[in-house]
Design a protein around this motif. Structure first.
Motif, PDB file in Angstrom:
ATOM      1  N   LEU A  44       0.833  -1.064  -0.056  1.00 59.29           N
ATOM      2  CA  LEU A  44       0.062  -0.050   0.002  1.00 59.29           C
ATOM      3  C   LEU A  44       0.763   1.319   0.078  1.00 59.29           C
ATOM      4  N   ALA A  45       2.046   1.279   0.469  1.00 60.20           N
ATOM      5  CA  ALA A  45       2.998   2.333   0.665  1.00 60.20           C
ATOM      6  C   ALA A  45       3.255   2.853  -1.121  1.00 60.20           C
ATOM      7  N   LEU A  47       0.663   3.300  -2.925  1.00 57.52           N
ATOM      8  CA  LEU A  47      -0.197   4.122  -3.307  1.00 57.52           C
ATOM      9  C   LEU A  47       0.142   5.291  -2.864  1.00 57.52           C
ATOM     10  N   ASP A  48       1.103   5.841  -1.961  1.00 53.07           N
ATOM     11  CA  ASP A  48       1.404   7.134  -1.526  1.00 53.07           C
ATOM     12  C   ASP A  48       2.176   7.794  -2.686  1.00 53.07           C
ATOM     13  N   LEU A  93       2.027  -2.861  -8.812  1.00 50.30           N
ATOM     14  CA  LEU A  93       1.248  -1.847  -9.633  1.00 50.30           C
ATOM     15  C   LEU A  93      -0.098  -2.599  -9.929  1.00 50.30           C
ATOM     16  N   MET A  96      -2.313  -2.730  -6.963  1.00 48.34           N
ATOM     17  CA  MET A  96      -2.595  -1.219  -6.467  1.00 48.34           C
ATOM     18  C   MET A  96      -3.695  -0.801  -7.469  1.00 48.34           C
TER      19      MET A  96
END
Lengths: 190, 488
Positions: A44-45, A47-48, A93, A96
């Motif tokens: 999820l990092a 996504l940042d 990717l 995400m």
């Protein structure tokens, strides 16, 4: 909103640093045109550094074993498997993107992956392979091309652009079975 | 875009990535099966000659999943190297930051790892047994809540540590900057939110167990049970702690067999090497290596959430303690040997981390400007130990008198679990292969056996593949490769 360039990899691990190094070059050379981010973390990092832009170019290392080291390959992430990473250790990717779509997060409209074929030199502190270092010039050129393409798209409208005509493409010869990818994606939409 | 087809081999610094070897005997049954676990190739040599104070930054780049754990273990090793005790405020802020990291990591892994088994169900189609299937089952609002919680925690880590991912924060003798007093209210608000999130996740899990009693049978299934030793960090009252305290080891009956400061790890933990693997298998030195078997005679141990809950007597915070009691009651008391209970234990630890974060957030001392003791001693050797999300993590450095690294040794959590992971993979393979018959379904069975440990396979982020590569190689009694099944 400016396009974003994201370098992925681990700067301590030889050729794996290519995405990070290329992103830093782009920061120097194209700082007036793009926002630049880099990361070495998973899940999820990602996504940042992915969310919150419309156009995203990701620069990453890849190892297909079927093209010369230092080749730059352009990938459309929509071609890859959507999910089933059983752990955040493996979520990249495609996952995400699926997550962002499902949760209606602010995922970029356009994503291009520029991947540099690397050597086996991914040990701690190993120098980058000369061909991989050289590939960074090509990556920068390809990023410039992509930015030009997006600018034209914006001024002409997206329907008017045939992206393949503007692109330096490199096709990877199939390894053994050209249906490998299709089989792998049976659990998700391609 | 024209259609192009590729098979992507994930790039990796490790050898044998996601690779399982299965050796059959003359009868075609499994003699031994094992999972390759990566080594940190070249790390020790890379570290040599570098200033020790760079290690928190260097080691935080080793792992793309838990950089903060390496950063903190490294900062603690530097405290020990320079024989300096950080001020109380610095220790509290470090633990606060670490608690935030643990909440984030555990929340993510709970929903990723436990979700497919407990929410979607172990028998659901594989295409649904992933995070999207979990969101489909529990509702998108929960997904948004996880994402929102995570963002709030990340922003807070940036506030406290400068950078959330590769922090420049831990220094020998303390931390690089104090928390501004005006930030405390935001930290308290986030901590309150985290506790509520933890309670919500607990309730979600409790409701699932009520709705699907068969889940408990699944967790306690003998197929996933190994009666081993367990190690974890505890405080002075033998309550679980992630940041500081001695390491405690309990035997397969739950009795304490060792309690020692982390810096004495070499007296208690040894490494076994097998000719067929480059993995160094951690085991308890005083019990001894008896091969890949469980039981009190074998020094094989486990670390990580389930092991920590076995090693501790209780939890230090009230909601986590209540959840801990329910967990033990449901699973028949201590110690819990069911590997699949790890996800449940992770959830209890998440709640503990959130409650501990709230305690520290409300402590007036966290905004004290006194956050650094300047070291003056000549460095020689330093050891730092911390509980990473996946288990006990040890950093050990030796330096010359200028503080340049002469030797660096890291024992990562996955290494401490590696022998038990072999037991799990071996048991799964033995159950699945009889008389030389091997089919593709073995991938799923084996993956379930080691997934609960969430072993660390590689440490570099990449856009692809978005799926775990897994390759199973089956060898006959003469060590000829007779079957290869792969994915990814």
């Amino acid at each position: 909103m400016r396009p974003r360039v994201l370098g992925l990899g681990n700067e301590l691990l030889g050729d794996d640093a290519v995405g990070i190094e290329a992103a830093r070059r782009i920061q120097q050379e194209l700082t007036d045109q793009v926002d630049v981010a880099e990361t070495g973390v998973y899940g999820l990092a990602l996504l940042d550094v992915i969310l919150g832009c419309r156009q995203l170019i990701i620069i990453d290392a890849i190892k297909t074993g079927r093209v010369p080291v230092g080749s730059v390959i352009e990938l459309d992430p929509r071609c890859f498997d959507r999910v089933p990473a059983p752990s955040p250790h493996y979520s990249g990717l495609p996952e995400m993107r699926a997550l962002a779509e499902t949760l209606q997060l602010d995922y970029p409209e356009w994503v291009v992956v520029l991947a540099v074929e690397i050597s086996d030199g991914v040990g701690f502190g190993e120098p980058m392979h000369p061909a991989v270092v050289k590939a960074i010039d090509q990556v920068v050129r390809r990023v410039r091309q992509q930015l030009t393409r997006w600018r034209r798209q914006e001024s002409w409208g997206s329907a008017a652009v045939d992206s393949s005509a503007l692109n330096e493409t490199l096709t990877i010869p199939p390894k053994t079975n050209p249906n490998d990818l299709r089989r792998r994606t049976q659990n998700g939409r391609v | 875009m024209s259609t192009r087809r590729y098979t992507i081999d994930p790039i990796t610094r490790l050898e044998g990535h996601g690779k399982i070897d299965i050796l059959l005997n003359e009868q075609g049954n499994v003699d031994r099966a094992y999972l390759q676990i990566p080594e940190l190739r070249g790390f020790e040599r890379f570290a040599q000659g570098r200033p020790a104070e760079d290690m928190p930054q260097i080691t935080s780049r080793i792992c793309g999943v838990c950089p903060t754990a390496h950063h903190m273990a490294s900062a603690k090793a530097l405290d020990d190297l320079y024989k300096v005790t950080p001020p109380s405020a610095a220790l509290k802020v470090r633990e606060l930051a670490y608690s935030i990291f643990m909440i984030e990591d555990h929340a993510l892994h709970f929903y990723y790892l436990a979700g497919p088994d407990f929410v979607v169900g172990p028998t659901a189609p594989k295409a649904e047994r992933n995070i999207l299937g979990v969101l489909g089952a529990v509702g998108l609002e929960i997904g948004k809540e996880v994402i929102g919680m995570r963002k709030q925690l990340r922003d807070l880590m940036t506030l406290i540590m400068g950078k959330a991912i590769h922090p420049v924060f831990g220094l020998p003798g303390g931390i690089s900057k104090a928390i501004a007093p005006e930030s405390q209210k935001d930290i308290v608000a986030a901590a309150d939110h985290a506790v509520e999130f933890g309670k919500f996740s607990l309730k979600l899990f409790g409701d699932l167990l009520k709705q699907k009693p068969e889940l408990l049978e699944y967790v306690t299934s003998e197929s996933y049970v190994h009666r081993t030793y367990y190690m974890g960090m505890v405080d002075s009252q033998n309550k679980l702690n992630f940041y500081d305290g001695p390491l405690r080891v309990v035997d397969p009956n739950g009795s304490q067999v060792a309690l020692f400061p982390g810096k004495e790890y070499l007296n208690h933990i040894a490494e076994h090497v097998e000719p067929w693997s480059y993995v160094r298998f951690s085991y308890l030195k005083n019990i001894g290596w008896k091969g890949f078997v469980d039981g009190p005679e074998s020094g094989i141990m486990a670390v990580a959430p389930m092991a920590r809950l076995n090693a501790a007597d209780s939890m230090a915070t009230p909601i986590a303690q209540q959840a801990y009691e329910q967990y033990l009651h449901a699973l028949g008391g201590k110690p819990v040997h069911c590997t699949l209970a790890t996800s449940w234990a992770r959830l209890i630890e998440l709640v503990y981390a959130a409650e501990r974060m709230r305690e520290l957030a409300n402590d007036p001392e966290i905004v004290s400007p006194d956050v650094r003791t300047i070291p003056t001693a000549t460095p020689v050797e330093g050891i730092g130990v911390i509980e990473a999300p996946r288990g006990t993590l040890i950093h050990h450095y030796q330096t010359d008198e200028k503080g340049l690294i002469t030797k660096a040794n890291l024992i990562v959590a996955t290494q401490n679990n590696s022998a038990r992971i072999v037991l799990s993979v071996d048991k799964a393979a033995k159950g699945a292969i009889k008389g030389g018959h091997v089919d593709d379904g073995i991938l799923n069975l084996i993956e379930m056996a080691f997934r609960a440990y969430d072993p660390c396979h590689g440490c570099a982020a990449h856009a692809l593949p978005g799926q775990m590569p897994l390759r199973v190689c089956v060898f006959d009694a003469q060590h000829n490769l007779i079957r290869e099944i792969s994915r990814g």
